[in-house]
Design an enzyme around this catalytic site. Structure first.
Site, PDB file in Angstrom:
ATOM      1  CD  GLU A  31       1.991  -5.074   8.786  1.00 35.02           C
ATOM      2  OE1 GLU A  31       3.302  -5.172   8.252  1.00 35.02           O
ATOM      3  OE2 GLU A  31       1.678  -3.892   8.817  1.00 35.02           O
ATOM      4  CB  CYS A  46      -6.405  -3.545  11.943  1.00 39.14           C
ATOM      5  SG  CYS A  46      -6.151  -3.541  10.227  1.00 39.14           S
ATOM      6  CB  CYS A  52      -2.233  -7.963  -1.248  1.00 38.87           C
ATOM      7  SG  CYS A  52      -3.829  -7.421  -1.989  1.00 38.87           S
ATOM      8  CB  CYS A  78      -3.067  -0.503  -4.197  1.00 40.47           C
ATOM      9  SG  CYS A  78      -4.598  -1.378  -4.530  1.00 40.47           S
ATOM     10  CB  CYS A 122      -0.972  -0.702  -0.709  1.00 40.49           C
ATOM     11  SG  CYS A 122      -1.203  -1.992   0.433  1.00 40.49           S
ATOM     12  CB  CYS A 133      -2.279  -2.089   5.863  1.00 40.74           C
ATOM     13  SG  CYS A 133      -2.490  -2.352   3.806  1.00 40.74           S
TER      14      CYS A 133
HETATM   15  N1  SAH Z   1      -7.356  -4.989   0.582  1.00 38.64           N
HETATM   16  C1  SAH Z   1      -8.181  -4.108   1.243  1.00 38.64           C
HETATM   17  C2  SAH Z   1      -8.124  -4.193   2.649  1.00 38.64           C
HETATM   18  C3  SAH Z   1      -6.909  -4.005   3.060  1.00 38.64           C
HETATM   19  S1  SAH Z   1      -6.163  -2.339   2.864  1.00 38.64           S
HETATM   20  C4  SAH Z   1      -8.596  -2.924   0.493  1.00 38.64           C
HETATM   21  O1  SAH Z   1      -7.700  -2.420  -0.199  1.00 38.64           O
HETATM   22  O2  SAH Z   1      -9.686  -2.288   1.064  1.00 38.64           O
HETATM   23  C5  SAH Z   1      -7.048  -1.466   3.870  1.00 38.64           C
HETATM   24  C6  SAH Z   1      -7.223   0.068   3.682  1.00 38.64           C
HETATM   25  O3  SAH Z   1      -5.977   0.863   3.875  1.00 38.64           O
HETATM   26  C7  SAH Z   1      -7.675   0.368   2.166  1.00 38.64           C
HETATM   27  O4  SAH Z   1      -8.745   1.300   2.065  1.00 38.64           O
HETATM   28  C8  SAH Z   1      -6.386   0.861   1.432  1.00 38.64           C
HETATM   29  O5  SAH Z   1      -6.646   1.565   0.283  1.00 38.64           O
HETATM   30  C9  SAH Z   1      -5.827   1.495   2.694  1.00 38.64           C
HETATM   31  N2  SAH Z   1      -4.474   1.774   2.507  1.00 38.64           N
HETATM   32  C10 SAH Z   1      -3.451   1.242   1.865  1.00 38.64           C
HETATM   33  N3  SAH Z   1      -2.289   1.309   1.973  1.00 38.64           N
HETATM   34  C11 SAH Z   1      -2.232   2.723   2.560  1.00 38.64           C
HETATM   35  C12 SAH Z   1      -1.492   3.967   2.905  1.00 38.64           C
HETATM   36  N4  SAH Z   1      -0.283   3.776   2.329  1.00 38.64           N
HETATM   37  N5  SAH Z   1      -1.943   5.024   3.348  1.00 38.64           N
HETATM   38  C13 SAH Z   1      -3.266   5.190   3.623  1.00 38.64           C
HETATM   39  N6  SAH Z   1      -4.023   3.958   3.346  1.00 38.64           N
HETATM   40  C14 SAH Z   1      -3.597   3.079   2.898  1.00 38.64           C
HETATM   41 FE1  SF4 Z   2      -4.132  -5.115  -1.544  1.00 36.90          FE
HETATM   42 FE2  SF4 Z   2      -3.043  -2.928  -0.575  1.00 36.90          FE
HETATM   43 FE3  SF4 Z   2      -4.583  -2.680  -2.589  1.00 36.90          FE
HETATM   44 FE4  SF4 Z   2      -5.787  -3.426  -0.271  1.00 36.90          FE
HETATM   45  S1  SF4 Z   2      -4.722  -1.485  -0.717  1.00 36.90           S
HETATM   46  S2  SF4 Z   2      -6.005  -4.318  -2.262  1.00 36.90           S
HETATM   47  S3  SF4 Z   2      -3.909  -4.617   0.643  1.00 36.90           S
HETATM   48  S4  SF4 Z   2      -2.483  -3.682  -2.512  1.00 36.90           S
END
Ligand code: SAH
Ligand code: SF4
Length: 350
Positions: A91, A104, A111, A115, A118, A338
């Site tokens: 996406e 974006c 991934c 986290c 996420c 994301c």
């Molecule tokens: N993997 C990279 C880039 C993709 S995520 C990273 O983690 O930085 C991009 C951003 O979206 C990151 O700062 C991540 O922590 C945030 N993100 C992921 N899931 C989210 C959520 N449910 N609500 C708000 N921000 C989120």
């Molecule tokens: Fe991966 Fe989501 Fe963590 Fe970014 S925030 S590193 S996309 S699991």
């Protein structure tokens, strides 16, 4: 995955070699390069003879990505579901600002960082995206907006904040950066590209050595190592101190101020103690803090903050002397976070 090579991956000079090997005139390479970066398929390249178009499509793929769904939010944010040739979906999110569009992009299918908040990591990593697939996202969105090349492009900024950890797909991301900033193509300046990482320290040092200097964004999400490890498994490998040193090195090598992303999760990251520790950690550094209200993911049991709580946290950081902003809430009605839209698609199609 298709066996055919994707022509988008090649430079204009490499395309010229292909064309000459097909007994065609070398100047065709420039036309083909432009057409590919505009998002055309071989069948649409009407400047070329029918025979050449057919021969090219027998051997190569032109576009590795296509839009299969688009959802528009009431706030103007638009989310795309892109299909890849092997059937995977990724996406991208298009955001409209006064000065133009920001796209974006995703850098991986899924991934593996896992986290806690996420949606992208819910099913782990499926595979890396190739350089031309990441570029394909930009080309698709630019074509969707009727954008052209170079100064006629509609995509002004790119952020690598979709699914995936860009520094876990390092070589392909660097190749993508070279393709997308090429003067004969869409030509987005590295100054207008942000790479967001969960903090893979050795790769942050590698990035500082590249001759392409993008804006570095690091997902910090907590000023405390132990708490950070609970929401970001990668934090077990690299401490906050190591991340700050790698950021300082990036600044030394590139002169670029760096950005920390900080997700506000109720009770977990949003207390006055967190603000105080964050100030202590970051004060005086050439950085900016971008606060993000958690987008609640239904598979995860974490709660977001109210607007009032978010502004209170922002106020504390500002009072403490940090440069900080609260990110505009975008596309909440269209599964803005994301990985959420892809997750929904996978569930519906299982
Ligand atoms: N993997 C990279 C880039 C993709 S995520 C990273 O983690 O930085 C991009 C951003 O979206 C990151 O700062 C991540 O922590 C945030 N993100 C992921 N899931 C989210 C959520 N449910 N609500 C708000 N921000 C989120
Ligand atoms: Fe991966 Fe989501 Fe963590 Fe970014 S925030 S590193 S996309 S699991």
């Amino acid at each position: 995955m298709t066996e055919k090579q994707c022509l988008l991956e090649l430079t204009s000079e490499q395309i010229k070699e292909v064309i000459i090997a097909l007994n065609e005139k070398g100047y065709r390479a420039g036309q083909i390069y432009k057409a590919l970066h505009l998002g055309l398929d071989f069948s649409e390249m009407t400047e070329l003879s029918k025979q050449l178009r057919e021969r090219l499509s027998e051997q190569f793929v032109a576009q590795p990505v296509k839009i299969i769904k688009s959802l528009k939010s009431v706030d103007g944010t638009e989310k795309f579901l892109f299909a890849l040739l092997d059937g995977n979906v990724i996406e991208g999110v298009l955001m409209k600002y006064k000065y133009g569009y920001t796209l974006c992009v995703s850098t991986q299918v899924g991934c593996r960082m896992g986290c806690a908040f996420c949606a992208s990591g819910l099913n782990g990593l499926v595979r890396n995206l190739t350089p031309s697939e990441i570029l394909g996202e930009v080309i698709c969105a630019n074509r969707y907006l009727d954008g052209g090349l170079a100064d006629k492009r509609k995509i002004i900024n790119i952020v690598m904040m979709g699914s995936g950890e860009p520094l876990d797909n390092y070589d392909n991301v660097i190749k993508f950066l070279k393709l997308v900033s090429n003067a004969s193509g869409i030509n987005v300046s590295p100054r207008n590209i942000s790479l967001s990482t969960s903090g893979i320290v050795p790769k942050m040092y590698d990035l500082a050595k590249e001759d392409i200097h993008v804006n570095l964004t690091v997902s910090l999400h907590s000023p405390f190592d132990e708490a950070r490890q609970k929401i970001m498994p990668v934090a077990k490998a690299y401490s906050i101190k190591q991340i700050l040193d790698a950021c300082a090195n990036y600044f030394d090598k590139t002169g670029r101020r760096y950005i920390f992303e900080y997700v506000l999760i109720k009770g977990d990251t949003d207390t006055p103690e967190h603000a105080e520790a964050l100030i202590k950690l970051l004060k005086g550094r050439p950085c900016h803090v971008n606060l993000i209200r958690l987008n609640e993911v239904k598979e995860k049991n974490l709660k977001t903050v109210t607007d009032k709580e978010a502004y209170r946290f922002l106020g504390l950081l500002e009072k403490g002397g940090l440069s900080a902003t609260l990110r505009r809430r975008m596309g909440v009605d269209i599964d803005g976070a994301c990985g959420q839209l892809r997750q929904r698609y996978i569930e519906e199609n299982q």
